[in-house]
Scaffold this motif. Structure first.
Motif, PDB file in Angstrom:
ATOM      1  N   ALA A  13      -8.476  83.728 -38.238  1.00 23.75           N
ATOM      2  CA  ALA A  13      -7.978  85.086 -38.537  1.00 23.75           C
ATOM      3  C   ALA A  13      -8.847  85.763 -39.383  1.00 23.75           C
ATOM      4  N   ASP A  14      -9.924  85.216 -39.905  1.00 22.90           N
ATOM      5  CA  ASP A  14     -11.260  86.232 -40.093  1.00 22.90           C
ATOM      6  C   ASP A  14     -12.066  86.467 -39.280  1.00 22.90           C
ATOM      7  N   GLY A  15     -11.946  86.258 -38.087  1.00 18.53           N
ATOM      8  CA  GLY A  15     -12.563  86.553 -36.770  1.00 18.53           C
ATOM      9  C   GLY A  15     -14.029  85.736 -36.655  1.00 18.53           C
ATOM     10  N   ARG A  16     -13.964  84.665 -37.360  1.00 18.91           N
ATOM     11  CA  ARG A  16     -15.249  83.842 -37.272  1.00 18.91           C
ATOM     12  C   ARG A  16     -14.733  82.299 -36.534  1.00 18.91           C
ATOM     13  N   SER A  17     -15.902  82.022 -35.868  1.00 22.41           N
ATOM     14  CA  SER A  17     -15.475  80.798 -34.918  1.00 22.41           C
ATOM     15  C   SER A  17     -15.702  79.496 -35.846  1.00 22.41           C
ATOM     16  N   TYR A  18     -14.858  78.499 -35.251  1.00 25.63           N
ATOM     17  CA  TYR A  18     -14.590  77.214 -35.847  1.00 25.63           C
ATOM     18  C   TYR A  18     -14.295  76.239 -34.870  1.00 25.63           C
ATOM     19  N   ARG A  19     -14.823  74.983 -35.046  1.00 26.98           N
ATOM     20  CA  ARG A  19     -14.148  73.824 -34.222  1.00 26.98           C
ATOM     21  C   ARG A  19     -13.219  73.252 -34.740  1.00 26.98           C
ATOM     22  N   SER A  20     -12.297  72.984 -33.514  1.00 23.98           N
ATOM     23  CA  SER A  20     -11.112  72.252 -33.705  1.00 23.98           C
ATOM     24  C   SER A  20     -10.934  71.193 -32.662  1.00 23.98           C
ATOM     25  N   ILE A  34      -8.071  92.142 -27.342  1.00 27.68           N
ATOM     26  CA  ILE A  34      -6.644  91.903 -26.436  1.00 27.68           C
ATOM     27  C   ILE A  34      -6.642  90.509 -26.560  1.00 27.68           C
ATOM     28  N   TYR A  35      -5.325  89.896 -26.767  1.00 27.92           N
ATOM     29  CA  TYR A  35      -4.924  88.450 -26.435  1.00 27.92           C
ATOM     30  C   TYR A  35      -3.873  88.255 -25.673  1.00 27.92           C
ATOM     31  N   GLY A  36      -3.904  87.204 -24.930  1.00 32.64           N
ATOM     32  CA  GLY A  36      -2.702  86.980 -24.033  1.00 32.64           C
ATOM     33  C   GLY A  36      -2.451  85.335 -23.600  1.00 32.64           C
ATOM     34  N   ARG A  37      -1.902  85.275 -22.701  1.00 33.67           N
ATOM     35  CA  ARG A  37      -1.523  83.557 -22.439  1.00 33.67           C
ATOM     36  C   ARG A  37      -2.794  83.205 -21.738  1.00 33.67           C
ATOM     37  N   ILE A  66      -3.469  87.870 -34.007  1.00 34.62           N
ATOM     38  CA  ILE A  66      -2.929  88.930 -34.676  1.00 34.62           C
ATOM     39  C   ILE A  66      -3.831  89.309 -36.060  1.00 34.62           C
ATOM     40  N   ALA A  67      -3.784  88.314 -36.754  1.00 31.24           N
ATOM     41  CA  ALA A  67      -4.423  88.335 -38.010  1.00 31.24           C
ATOM     42  C   ALA A  67      -6.074  88.636 -37.664  1.00 31.24           C
ATOM     43  N   ALA A  68      -6.326  88.335 -36.805  1.00 35.01           N
ATOM     44  CA  ALA A  68      -7.981  88.447 -36.433  1.00 35.01           C
ATOM     45  C   ALA A  68      -8.231  89.980 -35.637  1.00 35.01           C
ATOM     46  N   GLY A  69      -6.807  90.943 -35.559  1.00 40.13           N
ATOM     47  CA  GLY A  69      -7.086  92.108 -35.303  1.00 40.13           C
ATOM     48  C   GLY A  69      -6.870  92.406 -33.777  1.00 40.13           C
ATOM     49  N   PHE A  70      -6.364  91.189 -33.087  1.00 35.98           N
ATOM     50  CA  PHE A  70      -6.238  91.568 -31.495  1.00 35.98           C
ATOM     51  C   PHE A  70      -4.685  92.141 -31.347  1.00 35.98           C
ATOM     52  N   ARG A  71      -4.591  92.559 -30.237  1.00 38.29           N
ATOM     53  CA  ARG A  71      -3.203  93.012 -29.858  1.00 38.29           C
ATOM     54  C   ARG A  71      -2.896  92.356 -28.562  1.00 38.29           C
ATOM     55  N   PRO A  72      -1.411  92.587 -28.055  1.00 41.21           N
ATOM     56  CA  PRO A  72      -1.028  91.788 -26.903  1.00 41.21           C
ATOM     57  C   PRO A  72      -1.626  92.340 -25.707  1.00 41.21           C
ATOM     58  N   CYS A  73      -1.446  91.523 -24.771  1.00 45.04           N
ATOM     59  CA  CYS A  73      -1.880  92.004 -23.340  1.00 45.04           C
ATOM     60  C   CYS A  73      -0.825  92.616 -22.918  1.00 45.04           C
TER      61      CYS A  73
END
Length: 96
Positions: A13-20, A34-37, A66-73
């Motif tokens: 959400a802070d725009g930073r990369s992390y490992r999961s 922009i984010y999407g499926r 959304i929290a990272a500032g992206f909008r839907p495709c």
């Protein structure tokens, strides 16, 4: 590397990369925000043309995108995109 040890790079959400250890449910384009499926036809076409991959990011869930500032495709998330546009036109913050 076995599947048990595999990790994925996600954007928080802070725009930073992390490992999961868990694969992301949504993807996005860092430049256009922009984010999407994961199976978005527009993204897959861009990848097939040789672009996009370098700027592709992944999210654990839609709320994080959304929290990272992206909008839907507008291609793969038409209903969400339309609601996002309406909220924006009315000066409101959009939430899914």
């Amino acid at each position: 590397m076995s599947d048990a040890m595999k990790t994925y790079t996600l954007l928080g959400a802070d725009g930073r990369s992390y490992r999961s250890p868990v694969k992301g449910e949504w993807c996005g384009h860092r430049g256009s925000k922009i984010y999407g499926r994961l199976d978005c036809p527009a993204a897959l076409r861009a990848i097939a043309r040789g672009g996009y991959v370098r700027h592709r990011v992944f999210f654990a869930d839609e709320a994080t995108a959304i929290a990272a500032g992206f909008r839907p495709c507008g291609t793969c998330c038409k209903d969400r995109f339309q609601r996002w546009m309406t909220a924006r036109e009315n000066g409101r913050q959009w939430t899914p």
